[in-house]
Enzyme design. Structure first.
Site, PDB file in Angstrom:
ATOM      1  N   HIS A  13       0.872  -1.148  -0.100  1.00 49.96           N
ATOM      2  CA  HIS A  13      -0.039  -0.260   0.091  1.00 49.96           C
ATOM      3  C   HIS A  13       0.914   1.112  -0.006  1.00 49.96           C
ATOM      4  O   HIS A  13       0.748   2.009   0.765  1.00 49.96           O
ATOM      5  CB  HIS A  13      -1.155  -0.145   0.987  1.00 49.96           C
ATOM      6  CG  HIS A  13      -0.707  -0.236   2.458  1.00 49.96           C
ATOM      7  ND1 HIS A  13       0.204   0.507   3.221  1.00 49.96           N
ATOM      8  CD2 HIS A  13      -1.198  -1.104   3.569  1.00 49.96           C
ATOM      9  CE1 HIS A  13       0.325   0.066   4.501  1.00 49.96           C
ATOM     10  NE2 HIS A  13      -0.446  -0.620   4.782  1.00 49.96           N
TER      11      HIS A  13
ATOM     12  N   HIS B  47      -6.525  -9.346  13.527  1.00 51.39           N
ATOM     13  CA  HIS B  47      -6.571  -8.029  12.855  1.00 51.39           C
ATOM     14  C   HIS B  47      -7.128  -8.104  11.675  1.00 51.39           C
ATOM     15  O   HIS B  47      -7.200  -8.908  10.905  1.00 51.39           O
ATOM     16  CB  HIS B  47      -4.819  -7.807  12.563  1.00 51.39           C
ATOM     17  CG  HIS B  47      -4.291  -6.493  12.054  1.00 51.39           C
ATOM     18  ND1 HIS B  47      -5.189  -5.576  12.129  1.00 51.39           N
ATOM     19  CD2 HIS B  47      -3.285  -6.127  11.524  1.00 51.39           C
ATOM     20  CE1 HIS B  47      -4.536  -4.376  11.485  1.00 51.39           C
ATOM     21  NE2 HIS B  47      -3.426  -5.045  11.026  1.00 51.39           N
TER      22      HIS B  47
ATOM     23  N   GLU C 275      -6.912  -5.997   9.104  1.00 47.22           N
ATOM     24  CA  GLU C 275      -6.329  -5.687   7.961  1.00 47.22           C
ATOM     25  C   GLU C 275      -6.330  -6.718   6.768  1.00 47.22           C
ATOM     26  O   GLU C 275      -6.057  -7.875   6.903  1.00 47.22           O
ATOM     27  CB  GLU C 275      -4.994  -5.075   8.056  1.00 47.22           C
ATOM     28  CG  GLU C 275      -4.470  -4.277   7.017  1.00 47.22           C
ATOM     29  CD  GLU C 275      -3.480  -3.129   7.201  1.00 47.22           C
ATOM     30  OE1 GLU C 275      -2.843  -3.409   8.137  1.00 47.22           O
ATOM     31  OE2 GLU C 275      -3.111  -2.348   6.285  1.00 47.22           O
TER      32      GLU C 275
ATOM     33  N   ASP D 163      -4.191  -7.790   4.625  1.00 46.91           N
ATOM     34  CA  ASP D 163      -3.160  -8.645   4.335  1.00 46.91           C
ATOM     35  C   ASP D 163      -3.527  -9.849   5.196  1.00 46.91           C
ATOM     36  O   ASP D 163      -2.812 -11.158   4.913  1.00 46.91           O
ATOM     37  CB  ASP D 163      -1.734  -8.041   4.451  1.00 46.91           C
ATOM     38  CG  ASP D 163      -1.595  -7.302   5.756  1.00 46.91           C
ATOM     39  OD1 ASP D 163      -2.638  -6.614   6.279  1.00 46.91           O
ATOM     40  OD2 ASP D 163      -0.616  -6.991   6.314  1.00 46.91           O
TER      41      ASP D 163
ATOM     42  N   HIS E 262      -1.734  -3.048  15.193  1.00 48.56           N
ATOM     43  CA  HIS E 262      -1.661  -1.607  14.379  1.00 48.56           C
ATOM     44  C   HIS E 262      -2.978  -0.787  14.103  1.00 48.56           C
ATOM     45  O   HIS E 262      -2.985   0.327  13.822  1.00 48.56           O
ATOM     46  CB  HIS E 262      -1.042  -2.247  13.320  1.00 48.56           C
ATOM     47  CG  HIS E 262      -1.173  -1.525  11.868  1.00 48.56           C
ATOM     48  ND1 HIS E 262      -1.303  -2.076  10.537  1.00 48.56           N
ATOM     49  CD2 HIS E 262      -1.015  -0.183  11.478  1.00 48.56           C
ATOM     50  CE1 HIS E 262      -1.421  -0.989   9.561  1.00 48.56           C
ATOM     51  NE2 HIS E 262      -0.672  -0.022  10.262  1.00 48.56           N
TER      52      HIS E 262
ATOM     53  N   ASP F 238       0.907  -8.063  13.789  1.00 49.29           N
ATOM     54  CA  ASP F 238       1.886  -7.245  12.915  1.00 49.29           C
ATOM     55  C   ASP F 238       3.123  -6.961  14.006  1.00 49.29           C
ATOM     56  O   ASP F 238       4.236  -6.717  13.370  1.00 49.29           O
ATOM     57  CB  ASP F 238       1.226  -6.011  12.802  1.00 49.29           C
ATOM     58  CG  ASP F 238       0.380  -5.880  11.364  1.00 49.29           C
ATOM     59  OD1 ASP F 238       0.469  -6.778  10.727  1.00 49.29           O
ATOM     60  OD2 ASP F 238      -0.226  -4.996  11.283  1.00 49.29           O
TER      61      ASP F 238
ATOM     62  N   TYR G  34      10.191  -2.213   8.384  1.00 48.28           N
ATOM     63  CA  TYR G  34       8.692  -2.236   8.653  1.00 48.28           C
ATOM     64  C   TYR G  34       8.178  -1.442   9.854  1.00 48.28           C
ATOM     65  O   TYR G  34       7.268  -0.664   9.742  1.00 48.28           O
ATOM     66  CB  TYR G  34       8.548  -3.751   9.161  1.00 48.28           C
ATOM     67  CG  TYR G  34       7.121  -4.171   9.295  1.00 48.28           C
ATOM     68  CD1 TYR G  34       6.418  -4.585   8.423  1.00 48.28           C
ATOM     69  CD2 TYR G  34       6.552  -4.069  10.707  1.00 48.28           C
ATOM     70  CE1 TYR G  34       5.051  -5.030   8.580  1.00 48.28           C
ATOM     71  CE2 TYR G  34       5.207  -4.492  10.768  1.00 48.28           C
ATOM     72  CZ  TYR G  34       4.287  -4.774   9.702  1.00 48.28           C
ATOM     73  OH  TYR G  34       3.092  -5.151   9.918  1.00 48.28           O
TER      74      TYR G  34
ATOM     75  N   HIS H  27       4.004 -11.546   9.942  1.00 51.06           N
ATOM     76  CA  HIS H  27       4.912 -11.284   8.686  1.00 51.06           C
ATOM     77  C   HIS H  27       6.556 -11.583   9.141  1.00 51.06           C
ATOM     78  O   HIS H  27       6.952 -11.562  10.119  1.00 51.06           O
ATOM     79  CB  HIS H  27       5.082  -9.860   8.344  1.00 51.06           C
ATOM     80  CG  HIS H  27       3.725  -9.066   7.913  1.00 51.06           C
ATOM     81  ND1 HIS H  27       3.295  -9.447   6.611  1.00 51.06           N
ATOM     82  CD2 HIS H  27       2.993  -8.101   8.589  1.00 51.06           C
ATOM     83  CE1 HIS H  27       2.039  -8.505   6.589  1.00 51.06           C
ATOM     84  NE2 HIS H  27       1.957  -8.029   7.700  1.00 51.06           N
TER      85      HIS H  27
HETATM   86 FE1  FEO Z   1      -1.494  -4.272   9.760  1.00 51.41          FE
HETATM   87 FE2  FEO Z   1       0.132  -6.962   8.463  1.00 51.41          FE
HETATM   88  O1  FEO Z   1      -1.288  -5.546   8.503  1.00 51.41           O
END
Ligand code: FEO
Length: 402
Positions: free
Chosen positions: A23, A77, A79, A81, A144, A163, A191, A222
């Protein structure tokens, strides 16, 4: 590739080798979206992946257990991803109950049609027994997003940290003892700088809350899983959350006809005093994500732009917009640039920016009409020297050894 975290707990995530733009944040070499499968009397899938990788995730789950045996899908989460593949997963796992906190449920309902899903809302401190193991939930708002939470398995001293502590790192290695620590920390820092920088306070609160938990394995959403060097990433996070200053000066600029560039080069030359790393960063030659990574612990910045159409140049404007959102703390700097006939147009814009992001302005703008001559360049060198001395002072004052 080793994918078992401990007996009965498996990584079932995906590696996005081709990711270069997350993004808008330029990623150097891909990432992973980590999902985990906990096999017990009941089965739990912890998080999902980006939507295009949903089938790959389901194939990996199926390799361990039939999909109708998945009892819980935990969404730490919302989001995309991590939650993007939820519709596919919930459709493929007919007996699964989605587990999330109340805010997450609301957010998911704004992304997907969840009316057909069984949903169990959990509070901070809530728990679900899988049989021999327990899933405990700790909400971590703004790490996040507002709905973010982490999941802990006390029997395995294992934390799914979402995250937090993650890295955009595509590798077949799954664990932190399989990759040089420096390389992991470098990506974790990049990151943090580009994703988590605005959330220093909530992150510190979350680290404080998690400090009470015995931890052998910390599995983020991640990158690699921490099983050896977790203390190193926690120490790094403590420093990053406060933008702890290093002796570094950044000279960040754009230029039209090389006049502002000549000033930038003179400033960085002056800033190159003993003990200070001085970096020259042209905004159209360096990815903004890299500049922000450099800025994380650089206390002093000279920001330069010529006047273009009574404004700063577009990339300078983009950087200012990005930094207003990221809210770096403990920074000082000044503005410089060449102009033609609108002397203060760019300087006024940058002054507003410095005020908005609470940068300490260490001197008046260094402005020059058209091409800088020797006297201007000497003033730039002197300003660079003074900025470097300020960076040294700030780094020394913040050094925990002092
Ligand atoms: Fe806040 Fe990896 O998404």
């Amino acid at each position: 590739m080793q994918t078992q975290l401990t007996k009965g707990i498996h990584w079932v995530g995906v590696i996005d080798w081709n990711l270069r733009d997350f993004h808008g944040y330029a990623v150097r070499g891909g990432s992973t979206y980590n999902a985990y499968l906990v096999l017990d009397e009941k089965t739990a899938l912890i998080d999902t992946v980006k939507a295009p990788f949903g089938s790959e995730l389901l194939d990996k789950v199926r390799a361990h257990v039939p999909l109708d045996r998945v009892d819980y899908v935990v969404c730490n989460h919302a989001e995309l991803d991590h939650a993007g593949a939820l519709p596919q997963v919930m459709a493929a796992c007919p007996n699964a109950t989605l587990v999330c906190d109340a805010k997450c449920k609301d957010e998911l309902a704004l992304h997907f049609d969840i009316s057909g899903w069984r949903v169990q809302v959990v509070d901070c401190g809530g728990a679900i027994s899988l049989g021999r193991r327990t899933l405990q939930f700790v909400t971590t708002p703004m790490v996040h997003w507002p709905e973010s939470m982490v999941t802990y398995i006390p029997e395995d001293r294992l934390l799914f940290s979402m995250d937090a502590f993650g890295q955009h790192l595509a590798t077949t290695a799954r664990f932190d003892d399989e990759v040089p620590l420096d390389a992991i920390l470098e990506e974790a820092r990049r990151y943090f700088a580009n994703i988590l920088m605005p959330f220093g306070r909530p992150i510190n609160r979350a680290i404080d809350a998690l400090a009470a938990l015995p931890l052998d394995i910390v599995a983020p959403s991640h990158g690699v899983i921490w099983r050896k060097n977790f203390a190193a990433i926690v120490a790094a996070y403590r420093a990053w959350t406060e933008c702890r200053p290093a002796p570094r000066v950044l000279v960040v600029y754009d230029s039209m006809w090389k006049s502002t560039e000549a000033m930038a080069r003179a400033i960085v030359e002056g800033a190159g005093i003993k003990g200070v790393e001085a970096k020259l960063l042209h905004l159209r030659q360096n990815a903004m994500a890299e500049i922000v990574n450099d800025l994380l612990d650089a206390p002093c910045v000279a920001l330069g732009s010529p006047v273009q159409n009574n404004m700063v140049m577009p990339q300078v404007g983009a950087l200012m917009t990005y930094l207003r959102g990221l809210k770096p703390t403990r920074k000082a700097g000044f503005f410089f640039g060449s102009y033609g006939w609108s002397r203060n147009a760019a300087a006024d814009e940058v002054a507003k920016f410095f005020e908005a992001v609470k940068f300490d302005v260490v001197r008046e703008p260094l402005l020059n009409q058209f091409v800088p001559k020797a006297e201007c360049l000497e003033a730039c060198r002197e300003a660079g020297r003074a900025l470097a001395e300020e960076a040294l002072r700030r780094a020394k004052a913040a050094d925990p050894a002092n």
